[in-house]
Design a protein around this motif. Structure first.
Motif, short mmCIF file in Angstrom:
data_model
loop_
_atom_site.label_atom_id
_atom_site.label_comp_id
_atom_site.label_asym_id
_atom_site.label_seq_id
_atom_site.Cartn_x
_atom_site.Cartn_y
_atom_site.Cartn_z
N LEU A 39 41.51 -91.10 36.19
CA LEU A 39 40.49 -91.65 35.31
C LEU A 39 39.77 -92.84 35.95
O LEU A 39 38.54 -92.93 35.89
CB LEU A 39 41.14 -92.07 33.98
CG LEU A 39 40.24 -92.67 32.91
CD1 LEU A 39 39.23 -91.64 32.42
CD2 LEU A 39 41.08 -93.16 31.72
N ALA A 40 40.53 -93.73 36.57
CA ALA A 40 39.96 -94.97 37.12
C ALA A 40 39.40 -94.79 38.53
O ALA A 40 38.57 -95.59 38.97
CB ALA A 40 41.03 -96.06 37.13
N GLY A 41 39.88 -93.77 39.24
CA GLY A 41 39.45 -93.61 40.62
C GLY A 41 40.02 -94.69 41.54
O GLY A 41 39.46 -94.98 42.59
N LYS A 42 41.12 -95.29 41.13
CA LYS A 42 41.79 -96.34 41.89
C LYS A 42 43.29 -96.15 41.78
O LYS A 42 43.77 -95.56 40.81
CB LYS A 42 41.47 -97.73 41.31
CG LYS A 42 40.03 -98.12 41.27
CD LYS A 42 39.87 -99.46 40.54
CE LYS A 42 38.43 -99.76 40.28
NZ LYS A 42 38.23 -100.86 39.36
N PHE A 48 45.65 -103.08 39.02
CA PHE A 48 46.30 -104.36 38.71
C PHE A 48 45.63 -105.52 39.45
O PHE A 48 45.35 -106.55 38.86
CB PHE A 48 47.80 -104.31 39.06
CG PHE A 48 48.69 -103.94 37.91
CD1 PHE A 48 49.43 -104.90 37.23
CD2 PHE A 48 48.81 -102.61 37.51
CE1 PHE A 48 50.25 -104.55 36.17
CE2 PHE A 48 49.63 -102.26 36.45
CZ PHE A 48 50.35 -103.23 35.78
N SER A 49 45.34 -105.35 40.74
CA SER A 49 44.81 -106.47 41.52
C SER A 49 43.33 -106.72 41.26
O SER A 49 42.89 -107.87 41.27
CB SER A 49 45.06 -106.26 43.02
OG SER A 49 44.35 -105.15 43.49
N ILE A 50 42.55 -105.68 41.01
CA ILE A 50 41.10 -105.84 40.80
C ILE A 50 40.76 -106.08 39.34
O ILE A 50 40.00 -106.98 39.00
CB ILE A 50 40.34 -104.60 41.33
CG1 ILE A 50 40.54 -104.47 42.84
CG2 ILE A 50 38.86 -104.68 40.97
CD1 ILE A 50 40.11 -103.13 43.41
N LYS A 55 43.52 -104.37 31.66
CA LYS A 55 42.69 -103.17 31.84
C LYS A 55 43.58 -101.95 32.07
O LYS A 55 43.33 -100.87 31.53
CB LYS A 55 41.73 -103.36 33.02
CG LYS A 55 40.87 -102.16 33.30
CD LYS A 55 39.92 -101.84 32.16
CE LYS A 55 38.98 -100.70 32.52
NZ LYS A 55 38.09 -100.34 31.43
N PHE A 56 44.64 -102.13 32.88
CA PHE A 56 45.57 -101.03 33.11
C PHE A 56 46.16 -100.55 31.80
O PHE A 56 46.24 -99.34 31.53
CB PHE A 56 46.68 -101.44 34.08
CG PHE A 56 47.74 -100.39 34.24
CD1 PHE A 56 47.55 -99.30 35.07
CD2 PHE A 56 48.93 -100.47 33.52
CE1 PHE A 56 48.52 -98.31 35.19
CE2 PHE A 56 49.90 -99.49 33.63
CZ PHE A 56 49.69 -98.41 34.47
N PRO A 117 53.50 -102.64 40.92
CA PRO A 117 52.87 -103.96 40.88
C PRO A 117 53.76 -105.04 40.23
O PRO A 117 53.73 -106.19 40.65
CB PRO A 117 51.61 -103.75 40.04
CG PRO A 117 51.38 -102.29 40.01
CD PRO A 117 52.69 -101.62 40.28
N LEU A 118 54.53 -104.66 39.24
CA LEU A 118 55.35 -105.67 38.55
C LEU A 118 56.60 -106.04 39.34
O LEU A 118 57.33 -106.95 38.96
CB LEU A 118 55.71 -105.17 37.15
CG LEU A 118 54.52 -104.98 36.21
CD1 LEU A 118 54.97 -104.46 34.86
CD2 LEU A 118 53.73 -106.27 36.04
N LEU A 119 56.85 -105.37 40.46
CA LEU A 119 57.98 -105.73 41.33
C LEU A 119 57.50 -106.35 42.64
O LEU A 119 58.31 -106.71 43.47
CB LEU A 119 58.83 -104.49 41.66
CG LEU A 119 59.68 -103.90 40.55
CD1 LEU A 119 60.50 -102.74 41.09
CD2 LEU A 119 60.59 -104.94 39.93
#
Length: 166
Positions: A39-42, A48-50, A55-56, A117-119
């Motif tokens: 969906l996001a294309g990322k 998480f970083s952008i 948003k996630f 990302p959370l680790l």
């Protein structure tokens, strides 16, 4: 067959179990994280970083509500139960399975995984606090809880099928 939703902390076995369960039941399998990436294309890390975690989580909820309600197995992200709306959506169903594993086993499983990302801060105490804070939410949303700590995927899949028959 109503869709089966697998919930639990990262590393509890949701993705692996969902694939085997769907194969055994001969239904489609969906992974909310993979659907978010489409969906996001990322990647998840890029989102998480952008765009940030908020948003996630927004995309995660959107994906959850868009997936089929029948003939599917859905593997959810570990934080999907952080939203009260998502918990309400899941908790009304008899087909939500909480895959639970001991924290030490989860950390062993994830020790070489850099896609979480959370680790990413390598902060074990923060991860354990997050794990402990989410356990009550998983239990609130689930109809069935299965300990995945020291079981093979096939045993977990068979246990899910047997317990859903009851």
């Amino acid at each position: 067959m109503e869709a089966i939703y697998l919930i639990g902390f990262m590393g509890s076995g949701k993705t692996t179990v969902s694939q085997e369960l769907a194969k055994k039941l001969e239904v489609a399998v969906y992974d909310t994280d993979q659907e978010i990436v489409k969906l996001a294309g990322k990647t998840i890390n890029e989102i998480f970083s952008i765009d940030g975690e908020e948003k996630f989580r927004e995309l995660e909820s959107k994906v959850l509500y868009s997936l089929p309600l029948k003939d599917a197995v859905v593997s959810t992200g570990g934080g999907i139960i952080g939203s009260e709306k998502n918990r309400a959506f899941l908790s009304g169903k008899m087909n939500v399975v909480f895959l639970n594993a001991e924290f030490s086993i989860i950390m062993e499983r994830l020790k070489d995984d850099d896609t979480r990302p959370l680790l990413s801060t390598n902060n074990i105490e923060a991860a354990e606090t997050l794990y402990n804070s989410r356990i009550p939410f998983y239990r609130e949303a689930a109809f069935i809880e299965i300990d995945t700590s020291c079981k093979s995927v096939s045993i977990i899949v068979n246990e899910i099928i047997q317990r859903m028959k009851k």
